[in-house]
Design a protein around this motif. Structure first.
Motif, PDB file in Angstrom:
ATOM      1  N   LEU A 174       0.836  -1.205   0.000  1.00  0.00           N
ATOM      2  CA  LEU A 174       0.000   0.000   0.000  1.00  0.00           C
ATOM      3  C   LEU A 174       0.869   1.253   0.000  1.00  0.00           C
ATOM      4  CD1 LEU A 174      -3.033   0.381   2.341  1.00  0.00           C
ATOM      5  CD2 LEU A 174      -1.454   2.257   2.081  1.00  0.00           C
ATOM      6  N   GLU A 176       3.936   1.505  -0.973  1.00  0.00           N
ATOM      7  CA  GLU A 176       4.652   1.626  -2.221  1.00  0.00           C
ATOM      8  C   GLU A 176       3.745   2.198  -3.312  1.00  0.00           C
ATOM      9  OE1 GLU A 176       7.528  -1.692  -2.508  1.00  0.00           O
ATOM     10  OE2 GLU A 176       6.937  -1.614  -4.617  1.00  0.00           O
ATOM     11  N   VAL A 177       2.511   1.695  -3.350  1.00  0.00           N
ATOM     12  CA  VAL A 177       1.569   2.192  -4.367  1.00  0.00           C
ATOM     13  C   VAL A 177       1.326   3.685  -4.160  1.00  0.00           C
ATOM     14  CG1 VAL A 177      -0.803   2.084  -5.179  1.00  0.00           C
ATOM     15  CG2 VAL A 177       0.447  -0.021  -4.766  1.00  0.00           C
ATOM     16  N   LEU A 178       1.050   4.057  -2.901  1.00  0.00           N
ATOM     17  CA  LEU A 178       0.815   5.480  -2.621  1.00  0.00           C
ATOM     18  C   LEU A 178       2.026   6.302  -3.044  1.00  0.00           C
ATOM     19  CD1 LEU A 178      -0.895   5.370   0.890  1.00  0.00           C
ATOM     20  CD2 LEU A 178      -1.920   6.024  -1.278  1.00  0.00           C
ATOM     21  N   HIS A 179       3.200   5.767  -2.721  1.00  0.00           N
ATOM     22  CA  HIS A 179       4.446   6.458  -3.043  1.00  0.00           C
ATOM     23  C   HIS A 179       4.585   6.607  -4.561  1.00  0.00           C
ATOM     24  CE1 HIS A 179       8.558   7.665  -2.315  1.00  0.00           C
ATOM     25  NE2 HIS A 179       8.986   6.772  -3.173  1.00  0.00           N
ATOM     26  N   LEU A 180       4.305   5.522  -5.301  1.00  0.00           N
ATOM     27  CA  LEU A 180       4.531   5.529  -6.746  1.00  0.00           C
ATOM     28  C   LEU A 180       3.506   6.349  -7.504  1.00  0.00           C
ATOM     29  CD1 LEU A 180       5.686   1.875  -7.418  1.00  0.00           C
ATOM     30  CD2 LEU A 180       7.061   3.951  -7.358  1.00  0.00           C
ATOM     31  N   ILE A 181       2.291   6.486  -6.935  1.00  0.00           N
ATOM     32  CA  ILE A 181       1.341   7.315  -7.658  1.00  0.00           C
ATOM     33  C   ILE A 181       1.461   8.773  -7.225  1.00  0.00           C
ATOM     34  CG2 ILE A 181      -0.252   5.420  -8.128  1.00  0.00           C
ATOM     35  CD1 ILE A 181      -2.054   6.380  -6.019  1.00  0.00           C
ATOM     36  N   GLY A 182       2.535   9.075  -6.520  1.00  0.00           N
ATOM     37  CA  GLY A 182       2.860  10.478  -6.293  1.00  0.00           C
ATOM     38  C   GLY A 182       2.389  11.068  -4.976  1.00  0.00           C
ATOM     39  N   ALA A 183       2.258  10.210  -3.933  1.00  0.00           N
ATOM     40  CA  ALA A 183       1.888  10.747  -2.631  1.00  0.00           C
ATOM     41  C   ALA A 183       3.134  11.277  -1.942  1.00  0.00           C
ATOM     42  CB  ALA A 183       1.253   9.665  -1.782  1.00  0.00           C
ATOM     43  N   HIS A 184       3.005  12.419  -1.299  1.00  0.00           N
ATOM     44  CA  HIS A 184       4.107  12.931  -0.492  1.00  0.00           C
ATOM     45  C   HIS A 184       4.235  12.064   0.751  1.00  0.00           C
ATOM     46  CE1 HIS A 184       5.407  16.558  -2.500  1.00  0.00           C
ATOM     47  NE2 HIS A 184       4.150  16.807  -2.809  1.00  0.00           N
ATOM     48  N   ASP A 185       5.442  12.056   1.316  1.00  0.00           N
ATOM     49  CA  ASP A 185       5.671  11.270   2.527  1.00  0.00           C
ATOM     50  C   ASP A 185       4.666  11.633   3.615  1.00  0.00           C
ATOM     51  OD1 ASP A 185       7.745  10.313   1.119  1.00  0.00           O
ATOM     52  OD2 ASP A 185       9.340  11.127   2.380  1.00  0.00           O
ATOM     53  N   GLU A 186       4.381  12.923   3.707  1.00  0.00           N
ATOM     54  CA  GLU A 186       3.472  13.389   4.751  1.00  0.00           C
ATOM     55  C   GLU A 186       2.084  12.766   4.581  1.00  0.00           C
ATOM     56  OE1 GLU A 186       5.394  15.421   3.010  1.00  0.00           O
ATOM     57  OE2 GLU A 186       6.790  16.062   4.585  1.00  0.00           O
ATOM     58  N   TYR A 187       1.672  12.630   3.315  1.00  0.00           N
ATOM     59  CA  TYR A 187       0.345  12.066   3.059  1.00  0.00           C
ATOM     60  C   TYR A 187       0.281  10.629   3.577  1.00  0.00           C
ATOM     61  CZ  TYR A 187      -3.814  10.587   0.474  1.00  0.00           C
ATOM     62  OH  TYR A 187      -5.036  10.102   0.137  1.00  0.00           O
ATOM     63  N   LEU A 266       9.873   5.527   4.713  1.00  0.00           N
ATOM     64  CA  LEU A 266       9.708   6.167   3.406  1.00  0.00           C
ATOM     65  C   LEU A 266      11.014   6.815   2.946  1.00  0.00           C
ATOM     66  CD1 LEU A 266       6.198   7.749   3.821  1.00  0.00           C
ATOM     67  CD2 LEU A 266       6.878   6.107   2.077  1.00  0.00           C
TER      68      LEU A 266
ATOM     69  N   TYR B  63       8.941   4.694 -14.077  1.00  0.00           N
ATOM     70  CA  TYR B  63       8.008   5.218 -13.071  1.00  0.00           C
ATOM     71  C   TYR B  63       8.690   5.611 -11.770  1.00  0.00           C
ATOM     72  CZ  TYR B  63       7.102   0.245 -11.563  1.00  0.00           C
ATOM     73  OH  TYR B  63       7.182  -1.060 -11.144  1.00  0.00           O
ATOM     74  N   ARG B  85      13.931  15.161  -3.674  1.00  0.00           N
ATOM     75  CA  ARG B  85      13.006  14.133  -3.209  1.00  0.00           C
ATOM     76  C   ARG B  85      11.612  14.719  -2.968  1.00  0.00           C
ATOM     77  NH1 ARG B  85      11.146  11.139   0.661  1.00  0.00           N
ATOM     78  NH2 ARG B  85      11.081   8.914   0.272  1.00  0.00           N
ATOM     79  N   PRO B  89       7.192  13.529  -6.058  1.00  0.00           N
ATOM     80  CA  PRO B  89       5.780  13.158  -6.204  1.00  0.00           C
ATOM     81  C   PRO B  89       5.084  13.881  -7.356  1.00  0.00           C
ATOM     82  CG  PRO B  89       6.311  13.398  -3.908  1.00  0.00           C
ATOM     83  CD  PRO B  89       7.529  13.842  -4.667  1.00  0.00           C
ATOM     84  N   GLU B  90       5.412  15.162  -7.572  1.00  0.00           N
ATOM     85  CA  GLU B  90       4.758  15.904  -8.651  1.00  0.00           C
ATOM     86  C   GLU B  90       5.096  15.292 -10.009  1.00  0.00           C
ATOM     87  OE1 GLU B  90       5.547  17.652  -5.846  1.00  0.00           O
ATOM     88  OE2 GLU B  90       3.410  18.027  -5.530  1.00  0.00           O
ATOM     89  N   ARG B  92       5.965  12.098 -10.423  1.00  0.00           N
ATOM     90  CA  ARG B  92       5.314  10.783 -10.459  1.00  0.00           C
ATOM     91  C   ARG B  92       3.849  10.917 -10.862  1.00  0.00           C
ATOM     92  NH1 ARG B  92       8.521   9.452  -5.697  1.00  0.00           N
ATOM     93  NH2 ARG B  92      10.021   7.858  -6.306  1.00  0.00           N
ATOM     94  N   ARG B  93       3.225  12.022 -10.477  1.00  0.00           N
ATOM     95  CA  ARG B  93       1.806  12.189 -10.807  1.00  0.00           C
ATOM     96  C   ARG B  93       1.566  12.322 -12.299  1.00  0.00           C
ATOM     97  NH1 ARG B  93       0.402  16.325  -5.839  1.00  0.00           N
ATOM     98  NH2 ARG B  93       1.068  14.869  -4.243  1.00  0.00           N
ATOM     99  N   PHE B  99       0.187  -1.761 -13.070  1.00  0.00           N
ATOM    100  CA  PHE B  99       1.120  -2.802 -12.646  1.00  0.00           C
ATOM    101  C   PHE B  99       0.648  -4.161 -13.140  1.00  0.00           C
ATOM    102  CE2 PHE B  99       1.400   0.586  -9.494  1.00  0.00           C
ATOM    103  CZ  PHE B  99       2.751   0.836  -9.499  1.00  0.00           C
ATOM    104  N   ARG B 103      -1.994  -4.154  -8.201  1.00  0.00           N
ATOM    105  CA  ARG B 103      -1.724  -3.428  -6.957  1.00  0.00           C
ATOM    106  C   ARG B 103      -2.880  -2.527  -6.558  1.00  0.00           C
ATOM    107  NH1 ARG B 103       4.547  -1.870  -6.338  1.00  0.00           N
ATOM    108  NH2 ARG B 103       5.438  -3.594  -7.493  1.00  0.00           N
ATOM    109  N   LEU B 105      -5.799  -1.475  -3.949  1.00  0.00           N
ATOM    110  CA  LEU B 105      -5.861  -1.549  -2.496  1.00  0.00           C
ATOM    111  C   LEU B 105      -7.151  -2.266  -2.128  1.00  0.00           C
ATOM    112  CD1 LEU B 105      -4.523   2.009  -1.743  1.00  0.00           C
ATOM    113  CD2 LEU B 105      -3.284  -0.114  -2.133  1.00  0.00           C
ATOM    114  N   ILE B 120      -4.759  12.340  -3.557  1.00  0.00           N
ATOM    115  CA  ILE B 120      -3.362  12.652  -3.231  1.00  0.00           C
ATOM    116  C   ILE B 120      -2.993  14.039  -3.750  1.00  0.00           C
ATOM    117  CG2 ILE B 120      -1.027  12.060  -3.988  1.00  0.00           C
ATOM    118  CD1 ILE B 120      -1.844   9.120  -3.547  1.00  0.00           C
TER     119      ILE B 120
END
Lengths: 270, 268
Positions: A174, A176-187, A266, B63, B85, B89-90, B92-93, B99, B103, B105, B120
């Motif tokens: 979960l 990793e997915v959040l991370h890869l779809i562009g979530a900030h660490d804080e999120y 993270l 990715y 770092r 995220p920007e 990556r969006r 996948f 993947r 949830l 997000i």
């Protein structure tokens, strides 16, 4: 954890309250005891009492001096001797309750000597010895209770760290997915933090209710027992407030720990 | 005949540009070696190669799950080595990923899964609702908004995964074996969906084993062999995708697109 912490904390609060009560009750009091020598008549004893009170009242720094009636002394002894004892026939010591003026240091030794010269069998007790012993005992109990609170808090932090790490392992995907779809660490951390906060708060509230119930039970029990044997265990409103903070603080610690754990995990990802 | 991809004149504006990229895991051997290529806007490529040739590793670089061991990667004109770092995220969006194992949830509903990229990005819940429902209707899952992924069929899960990958209108769409778990009929439908997205201006890269599919679709192919990349022109004589699509005009059309015959293709 919260339950144990609450009980330990309640212990600390009650003990320090008890100590304060005792100190306040005794610090400006002395007790004078006139031992019966065996051959006096009750008139002579009464005369001794009157003489002693007269001396006391002219001594500077003494606000009040009252002879404690024999019936009251008998009542105090009743739990030990039983109601049937013929108190009047016993050679009971007579007591004088002396109240000192606030913030006045009087010469206890001098007073003691002066009284002994005038009245035979007189002793003067400023409770110094007992107060010291009692406060030592209560202080060490307090330290113990604080140690318990600290240990429980440490153990709770440890449990949360491991639980969060376990949660991270389970939810690795979960995250990793959040991370890869562009979530900030804080999120991501916020998600975990909120989850931990809700879980811990729910658990803590239950534990807190149990803790409060236990305390109410104990103080009810103490009230039903003979009040002369046990000091009253009363939890005051501000103390309740402190106790209710325990579950909240525990949940905050858990939340903060979860956040830190997730953020560190993270930071290892690209 | 394998031919070397011609660098487009406006390569700096390309969506993806690799220069002498190499990648290794830890201290192991290089799984990718000397990759130099660029993908223009609204291009469509299949990525083939035998198992272990490095397809997944290349996608991971694309990715941003991995950084290259050497070489230069530029995404959307930005050198990824210089992206902090915090700014990752920007970037990556802008990349949508389907996948191989979806993947999704499993504890979230189909709606929430697809809504995730928009949440997000901090979009307003009302806008999210509108877009997600429109897109899920478009891929034929309007009836399964509240369902959990494990209760769906493989093909349905795949469409959820694709919806999640495209909901935020990525400029680059990557799909790893998107046809691996479904029969040929569904595989064809999914490829039509990717084509539709490509027509809207998204650069598409699809890693697949399915050679029959590749030849049927007639799109250029990148072939990985022992860590090296070769480009093949489209096998079937169809108009070359890179040059034929006027991406800028298409990219400005509304999203999700008006119901096209795609829905019919998906459900037919």
């Amino acid at each position: 954890m919260v339950y144990l912490a609450m009980l330990a904390l309640a212990c600390t609060l009650l003990l320090s309250g008890l100590l304060a009560d005792w100190d306040q009750g005794l610090s400006n009091k002395i007790t004078i005891q006139i031992m019966p020598l065996g051959d006096e008549t009750s008139e002579e004893i009464e005369a001794h009492l009157t003489e002693t009170i007269r001396i006391l009242l002219i001594t500077p720094g003494i606000a009040e001096a009252n002879s404690i009636p024999i019936t009251e002394i008998a009542a105090m002894l009743e739990p030990w001797l039983g109601a049937a004892a013929h108190v009047a026939e016993l050679p009971l010591p007579r007591l004088i309750d002396v109240t000192l003026e606030e913030n006045r240091n009087i010469d206890i030794e001098g007073l003691s000597k002066q009284l002994a010269e005038n009245v035979p069998g007189i002793t003067l007790d400023d409770h110094h010895f007992w107060r010291e012993q009692f406060s030592k005992l209560v202080r060490s109990l307090e330290v113990l209770a604080i140690l318990v609170v600290g240990l429980v808090a440490l153990a709770a932090i440890g449990v949360v760290v491991f639980a969060t790490r376990g949660g991270l392992a389970v939810h690795r995907e979960l995250i990793e997915v959040l991370h890869l779809i562009g979530a900030h660490d804080e999120y991501v951390a916020n998600q975990f933090q909120r989850h931990t906060w809700h879980n811990c708060l729910r658990g803590s509230v239950v534990a807190g209710i149990f803790g409060i119930a236990t305390l109410v039970g104990i103080s009810q029990l103490a009230k039903e027992l003979d009040p002369t044997l046990l000091p009253t265990i009363e939890v005051e409103i501000w103390q309740w407030g402190t106790l209710i903070l325990v579950p909240i603080i525990a949940s905050l610690i858990a939340m903060w720990t979860a956040r830190r754990t997730v953020m560190r995990a993270l930071a290892r990802m690209v | 005949m394998p031919v070397k991809q011609q660098t487009k004149p406006n390569a700096a504006d390309g969506v993806v540009r690799f220069e002498n990229v190499g990648m290794r895991y830890g201290t192991g051997p290089e799984v990718l070696r000397d990759l130099s290529f660029s993908l223009g806007p609204a291009s469509f490529h299949f990525l083939t190669g035998s198992s272990g040739a490095g397809k997944s590793s290349l996608l991971k670089l694309l990715y941003l799950a991995r950084l290259p061991s050497r070489g230069l990667i530029t995404l959307f004109g930005r050198d990824i080595a210089t992206i902090s770092r915090r700014d990752m995220p920007e970037v990556r969006r802008e990349v949508g990923v389907v996948f191989q194992d979806f993947r999704l949830l499993n504890h979230l509903s189909v709606f929430d899964n697809v809504a995730l990229p928009l949440r997000i990005s901090g979009l307003h819940e009302g806008i999210i609702r509108k877009h997600v429902i429109e897109l899920l209707t478009w891929v034929g899952l309007a009836d399964s908004l509240r369902a959990r992924p494990p209760t769906l069929s493989g093909g349905q899960q795949q469409r959820v995964a694709i919806a999640r990958a495209v909901i935020s209108r990525p400029r680059l769409l990557l799909a790893d074996e998107p046809t691996g778990n479904v029969d040929d009929v569904i595989a064809m439908r999914l490829l039509y969906l990717f084509e539709e997205l490509n027509r809207l201006g998204t650069t598409v890269v699809i890693a697949t084993h399915n050679d029959a599919l590749v030849s049927r679709f007639g799109r250029p192919r990148m072939e990985l062999e022992a860590g090296m990349l070769k480009f093949h022109k489209a096998n079937v004589a169809t108009p070359s995708t890179i040059d034929s699509v006027d991406s800028t005009a298409e990219a400005q059309s509304t999203w999700p697109p008006v119901r096209s015959n795609l829905t019919d293709k998906l459900s037919g």
